[in-house]
Each structure stands twice: as structure tokens, then as C-alpha cells.
Write an enzyme that holds these catalytic residues in place. Sequence first.
Site, PDB file in Angstrom:
ATOM      1  CE  LYS A 228      88.672  32.939  74.462  1.00  0.00           C
ATOM      2  NZ  LYS A 228      88.975  31.854  73.559  1.00  0.00           N
TER       3      LYS A 228
ATOM      4  CE1 TYR B 201      87.845  36.645  73.927  1.00  0.00           C
ATOM      5  CE2 TYR B 201      89.099  37.910  75.525  1.00  0.00           C
ATOM      6  CZ  TYR B 201      89.035  36.922  74.562  1.00  0.00           C
ATOM      7  OH  TYR B 201      90.155  36.201  74.246  1.00  0.00           O
TER       8      TYR B 201
ATOM      9  CB  SER C 221      92.562  35.239  77.564  1.00  0.00           C
ATOM     10  OG  SER C 221      92.890  36.566  77.851  1.00  0.00           O
TER      11      SER C 221
END
Length: 348
Positions: free
Chosen positions: A152, A148, A123
Site C-alpha cells: 500500500k 500487504y 490504509s
Amino acid sequence: MILVTGGAGYIGSHAVVALLQAGQEVVVLDNLCNSSRESLTRVAQIAGRAPRFVHGDIRDRVLLDELFQQWPITAVMHFAGLKAVGESVRDPLRYYQTNVAGSITLCQAMADAGIFQLVFSSSATVYGESVSMPICERCPTGIPTNPYGQSKLMAENVLKTLADSDHRWSIALLRYFNPVGAHESGLIGEDPNGIPNNLLPYMLQVAVGRRPYLNVYGDDYPTPDGTGVRDYIHVLDLVDGHLRALERLALGGGVAVWNLGTGRGCSVLEMVRALEGVTGRALPFRVVARRSGDIAQCWADPTKAERELRWRATRDLRAMLEDAWRWQRLNPHGYQGDVEKAAAALAS
Ligand code: NAD
Ligand code: WQD
């Protein structure tokens, strides 16, 4: 045969359609924690044939070993993961366990089965708050403001060191900007649980009357109209990029990072006006305080993917919104509704 983890989810289901249409055999592994079996029924309807489906968890090593023994899998597209930023702040361990530990378990099982080609869903959040736009792959990664994003970045680092340690690995780290839109059939699309976190799903629920108005999170950013600017990319362009990356992995070559974005930024108010143009309805909104952790602007420099993958996003904002709107009108309650009834109501 390609294993698609998280293949029942939003992006994964579109990737499964593209893979089936490209003539690949596909097996989906998904625990359905954020998706439904119905998405794969619809995938089969679009593609004219169904993927194999295994209901299970990427953290289940025994299941993975069985799966790799049972099917002649040559590469993995790894979409499975948790993605709700707010939830990750409340329950960080679950995010690290699924997104980081789950990816490690998957790679261990792959290596033991002699499978070394992996496409990973990363991302643009790994860039943190970049000072200059557009963002290219050489830009340093930042400190993501939530677990989050951290998960990643951690998974990316695990995969980079893995590829460095063993040259049989061929890994694509695809950094998505803001995926939106739906398959043009209106049969599959994004079906968020509860109150949507992301802009377009929220706007669509306002447009169909499920919510009274959109909250615009701040109009005092240093952007042309003061609202946040993002690089929205059609999910079909995004999955095209995955197919190109997969072809490229077959040539070998360690780990590579590619941005998948359009290279164009769009503000929240521009999105509102553009959706009004597509729906023909006013979209009520209120400007409220900034959302904590948000950055002012973020858009991609996609030239590395253009050069190395011969890939470029071709669908414009209007196509993204028209396709998303078709999905939302046909499925006002997502996969829980009856698409045939909705289609008949729309046609009458
Ligand atoms: P999604 O939630 O629709 O799909 C993820 C799928 O993974 C779901 O079907 C879910 O049931 C499954 N899953 C979750 N945990 C699992 C587990 N432990 N075992 C097996 N299956 C599991 O999300 P999406 O938007 O399709 O995102 C796919 C990937 O892309 C995710 O890794 C996400 O972090 C990443 N990504 C998404 C966006 C975005 O804005 N949608 C942006 C950048 C990156
Ligand atoms: C876009 C713009 C908001 C909702 C998040 C995650 C990121 C990524 C994608 C996976 C911003 C504004 C939003 C609303 C609003 N996921 N907005 N009202 O923030 O770029 O990224 O999702 O990796 O990790 O952080 O996307 O769609 O949430 O927001 O005004 O109700 O819309 O402030 O400017 P974002 P988004």
C-alpha cells in the site's frame, strides 16, 4: 461513468450502491478472487438498477484498453487488491504484483485513454507504529510490518510521483482506518473467506455460533483496558468519503491524502461488550498471546477530510454493530446462503 475496480468486494460493493444512488453510471471490473457475483445482484436490488460488470483482472492491459474504449469513463475508484496480512507474508510477490504492479498497469491504461482522476484505497497501515495519537496526514509514514502494508505504501509512492510528473492527474489517497458494518438493508456486507483475520467478522461468526469463542490477542498493551485500540468506521461513512473525494478530484489539483476515520478509539473488550449489547447474547472470549505485528493503538485525526471534503463520519459504534449483525443474521454463510430463507426464518 465511473469505473470501480474491485466493485464486487466488501467496500467496493457499498461504493457501487452509493454511486448508483447518486445517479452515476458504473462499470465494475473484478476478477472475483475474493468476492462473488451475488454481491452485485444484491447491489442492483438495493439501488434499483445494476452496474455493468466486466469479469477480469486489473493486470490485464488489453482488457483495460478495451474497457476504456468501450465506455465513456471519466474517473476510477480503485478498490481491487489483496488484503490478507498473513497471506502477504507467505506470498509477498503476489501482493506486490496485484497491489503495486496492478495499480501501475491501471494507471498506464488510464493515461493512454486520457483519464486522470483516481481514488485509491490506501490504509492507516502506512503509518506503521505511530508514537502519538491521533494520527494526522502530516505524520510520517512508517515501515509497515508486512508485505500487504508495504504494498500500500509503495502504491501510494508510485501515485504521488505520477501526479508530480504530470499535472493532468488528480489523485485521492484515502487512508482507511478500520472499516466495519454493512448496508442497513442487510443485503450486502463483508463475506470473508475461511477464518476471518479481522476482529468484527470473527466476533460475528462467534455470535452466530459458527465459532466457539473469540481469541483476544493480548490484554497487556499500554491502553486503558490492556487490549488493542482501533478507530472503527462504518463502511457507509467510508464510501461517503469516496463520493466527496470524487467530487473534489473533478476540480483538479494533483495528489491529496485524506484519513477516513471517526477520530475515536475503541478497545477489543469495548467491542465485545458493545456487540453483546446489540445481540443480547454473551460473547465467549479467551485472552491469548499478542498477534505478531499488531500495534497497541491507532486512531485518526479526521479534521483534514472534514475541512477539505466537508465530510465527517456520522454513524456511531452501535449503528456499525447493528448493521453488521443484521447482515450476519440474514446471511450466516455470506453470499453462499439463501437470504430469503434466512429472512423468513428470522421473521417467524
Ligand atoms: P475485498 O477483498 O472484499 O475487495 C477487493 C476486491 O478486489 C475483491 O472483489 C476481489 O475479487 C477484487 N480483486 C482482487 N484482485 C483483483 C485483480 N487483480 N483484478 C480485479 N479484481 C481484483 O476487500 P475490501 O475490504 O473491500 O478492500 C477494498 C480495498 O480497500 C483494498 O484495496 C484494500 O486493501 C483496501 N483496504 C481495506 C481495508 C479493510 O479493512 N477492509 C482497510 C484499508 C484498506
Ligand atoms: C483489530 C484489533 C487485534 C482479531 C488489519 C490490518 C490492516 C487493515 C485492517 C487493511 C487488534 C484484535 C483481532 C481477533 C483480536 N487492513 N483482534 N482477535 O489489526 O487494526 O488491521 O486489518 O488495510 O492492514 O493489519 O484490524 O480487525 O485485525 O484487529 O483480539 O480475532 O482486534 O489484535 O487489536 P488491524 P483487526
